[in-house]
Design a protein around this motif. Sequence first.
Motif, mmCIF file in Angstrom:
data_model
loop_
_atom_site.group_PDB
_atom_site.id
_atom_site.type_symbol
_atom_site.label_atom_id
_atom_site.label_comp_id
_atom_site.label_asym_id
_atom_site.label_seq_id
_atom_site.Cartn_x
_atom_site.Cartn_y
_atom_site.Cartn_z
ATOM 1 N N ILE A 1 72.846 -31.443 99.922
ATOM 2 C CA ILE A 1 74.038 -31.632 99.092
ATOM 3 C C ILE A 1 74.789 -30.313 98.943
ATOM 4 O O ILE A 1 76.015 -30.252 99.102
ATOM 5 N N ASP A 2 74.045 -29.247 98.665
ATOM 6 C CA ASP A 2 74.661 -27.922 98.505
ATOM 7 C C ASP A 2 75.345 -27.483 99.800
ATOM 8 O O ASP A 2 76.473 -26.978 99.782
ATOM 9 N N ARG A 3 74.673 -27.713 100.923
ATOM 10 C CA ARG A 3 75.217 -27.317 102.226
ATOM 11 C C ARG A 3 76.491 -28.083 102.553
ATOM 12 O O ARG A 3 77.510 -27.502 102.946
ATOM 13 N N TYR A 4 76.446 -29.413 102.383
ATOM 14 C CA TYR A 4 77.602 -30.233 102.746
ATOM 15 C C TYR A 4 78.791 -29.998 101.814
ATOM 16 O O TYR A 4 79.948 -30.097 102.239
ATOM 17 N N GLU A 5 78.508 -29.712 100.539
ATOM 18 C CA GLU A 5 79.601 -29.419 99.611
ATOM 19 C C GLU A 5 80.372 -28.176 100.040
ATOM 20 O O GLU A 5 81.562 -28.042 99.743
ATOM 21 N N LYS A 6 79.704 -27.273 100.735
ATOM 22 C CA LYS A 6 80.356 -26.060 101.226
ATOM 23 C C LYS A 6 81.026 -26.295 102.587
ATOM 24 O O LYS A 6 82.104 -25.778 102.846
ATOM 25 N N GLU A 7 80.371 -27.075 103.459
ATOM 26 C CA GLU A 7 80.841 -27.228 104.841
ATOM 27 C C GLU A 7 81.954 -28.274 105.006
ATOM 28 O O GLU A 7 82.894 -28.066 105.775
ATOM 29 N N LEU A 8 81.825 -29.400 104.309
ATOM 30 C CA LEU A 8 82.733 -30.525 104.562
ATOM 31 C C LEU A 8 84.204 -30.228 104.233
ATOM 32 O O LEU A 8 85.085 -30.697 104.964
ATOM 33 N N PRO A 9 84.521 -29.465 103.170
ATOM 34 C CA PRO A 9 85.938 -29.141 102.942
ATOM 35 C C PRO A 9 86.566 -28.386 104.115
ATOM 36 O O PRO A 9 87.711 -28.658 104.497
ATOM 37 N N ARG A 10 85.803 -27.451 104.681
ATOM 38 C CA ARG A 10 86.314 -26.686 105.831
ATOM 39 C C ARG A 10 86.539 -27.605 107.026
ATOM 40 O O ARG A 10 87.575 -27.528 107.706
ATOM 41 N N ILE A 11 85.576 -28.479 107.304
ATOM 42 C CA ILE A 11 85.687 -29.402 108.438
ATOM 43 C C ILE A 11 86.869 -30.349 108.250
ATOM 44 O O ILE A 11 87.651 -30.583 109.169
ATOM 45 N N ALA A 12 87.012 -30.890 107.032
ATOM 46 C CA ALA A 12 88.101 -31.846 106.753
ATOM 47 C C ALA A 12 89.466 -31.188 106.944
ATOM 48 O O ALA A 12 90.365 -31.769 107.562
ATOM 49 N N GLN A 13 89.623 -29.974 106.418
ATOM 50 C CA GLN A 13 90.911 -29.291 106.537
ATOM 51 C C GLN A 13 91.227 -28.948 107.991
ATOM 52 O O GLN A 13 92.353 -29.138 108.461
#
Length: 732
Positions: A584-596
């Motif tokens: 959860i901690d990892r994806y909360e950091k990674e997914l915003p960057r990937i989405a943008q």
Amino acid sequence: MKISKKKILELLTSGKYVPSTFKAIAKILEVKDKDDKKNLRKLLKELIEEGRIIRDSRGRYVIPGENMVIGDIQFTRRRFGAFVSRDDGEEVYIASDDTGFALDGDRVLVEITGTYRDLPKGCVVKVLKRGRTRIVGTFVTRGLFAFVIPDDPRIKYDFYVPPEGFNGAKPDEKVLLKITRYPSPGRNPEGVVDKVLGNAMDPAVDLPTVIFKHNLPEPGYFPEEVLKEAVKVAKPPTKKEISKRKDYRKDRIFTIDGEDAKDYDDAISIKKLKNGNYLLGVHIADVSHYVREGSALDREAYERGTSVYLLDTVIPMLPFELSNGICSLVEGEDRLTLSLEMEIDPGGKVVDFKVHEGVIRSVRRLTYTEVNRFLNGDNDPDLLKHLEPVKKELLVARELARILRDWRKKRGSVMDISSREVKILFDEKGRVVDILPQERGESEIMIEEFMIKANETIAEIFNTQDIPFVYRIHEKPDPESIIQLKHYLEAIGMKLRIPKNIHPKVLQEILEKTKDHPLHSSIERILVRSMKRAVYSERNIGHFGLASQAYTHFTSPIRRYPDLIVHRLLKKIIEKGHFSPEEIDRYEKELPRIAQHCSKRERIANEAEWDLLDMKKVEYISYHIGEIFDSVITGVTKFGLFVEIPEKMLSGLVHVSTLDDYYEYNETQNILVGKHKKRVFRIGDGVKVRAVHADKTTMEVDFVIVEKENNKNNKRNNSKNKAKKRKKKRRS
């Protein structure tokens, strides 16, 4: 002493820190070794690009102030200003005079100075990183000097080319320019010709022009490391892998795609259950099995973000071995899938669903044309023989699709916005010979309904558990955009009540009430412009256009990177039922960057596709200069009339200087009124026009209104001359 970004930030945020140069920081941190200094410089540069620190005009490193933001700048095509997209997805408006020496695509530091409408307003303080190293444009000479005029209207500078940088370029040739000096106070930008693309009027130059303009990979190109990995992983499924999955190979599963499609990433199965419900299977190619996280294939797919479709040329996200090979759900071959089975009641509601890692063997590769013929009652023996294994399923599919479509309509989803797709026909020399509007048939709508339902179902899994995910979101329109839509409708004589707190059902009703209006396609365009762009986001705010509470992209992992991410996240849920706290901690950091990043890549791909299509439309009209067309006025301004040839979906301008009187613009009524003859031009009027000018570089088409078929030649020539003068004016 080992230096890290964390150590540098601790220093710069400490209360004792005084803004310092590189030399002073190295001394404070006791960095003496040559390699350590090199690493420190690298880390400082990365922190600047990330927007976490800045380097001021005196070369000192500091943390940005509260009124400072960092993001990527994008200019409007008409140069009315620019917008800076911050890393958190928010935007800042920059007026034309406040853009400094930034170029479109640069990473910039912005000082917030106020507000503009509902957005913060700012000015560019510093360019942190240049977004472009090359540009496409036309090589021109002015006396002893040479320049490249960029094709992209968002770039406001002409680039000086010194004699030693001509590289054989000749006047009016299209070239790729390598930038050697960026704009600065008192100096124009400069560059050298990197590659001559060819004569600007040659149709063969259009494709490379668009590719280089948008900095896309060349068709067919992948790094050697990526190609080797693709060959290595593109192996048929093993018995061991198949044994781990749900086996659908005996089910009647089939694909329906366009005539020219080569990558089939979705297949369906369907049957009616004894309880009256429908069992719909949506089987999607399991690309994530072959494209492992962190691999060379994965890194390249992320950078590309999406496949790009440039008329008959595809720049794929994944190499051929995967996109057209092992990941494509071809007829008669075992293929790995992520399979979603949905039980849907007669009202269109999903009452149960299951997701499995599966293996399928498609029984038929069908085309939209074939299925449309069948659903329209075509009894051709060869067609019926080809469809024999799935005829029953196709009829059930039509039945369910109509139910789903009716359900979407009831909840207020904006229906039937045509994609305004056209088919460009070429001769053997690659010249445009015709433009034909493409209509969607029942099979295209059927597959669309099934994919929408699948995407909503997958999104709800993550939305209900409130765990990290990549959603496809679509915000509500700005009130000002809706007011503009209202004014447009009033200008064509339609009185509609549009509430401030708008619901998509209102827009759906507008489309229904105007479906027989001669300006329906124009109304659709204005309506689409009034809505915001759909993007990817880790935050779920729903999808306004679809009236959906949760939506994602799950169905096209061969050509869209977000779908691949969704598959990876889904597999973890299938395997464990939840995410660990670390995940959860990892994806909360990674997914915003990937989405943008993926939203940005999608926008670039769309713009490239639109650019090439527009170029071909302008090319078509350039072969028909002097010919007369039936058109409709779609816009009225003080400088003239925008008209569209509906049957070609081709637009252009009738300049006010070519009209038969002195015309005054009535802004309140949005009309042009002749001072002497009192003739009125308004939106929706049908007019006959003659094509007089077409420019592929500026994408401009000029028409003049034809009063009678037997107009005298001198009037025709006068119109052409005026068009030429306007062309010179625009370029100066």
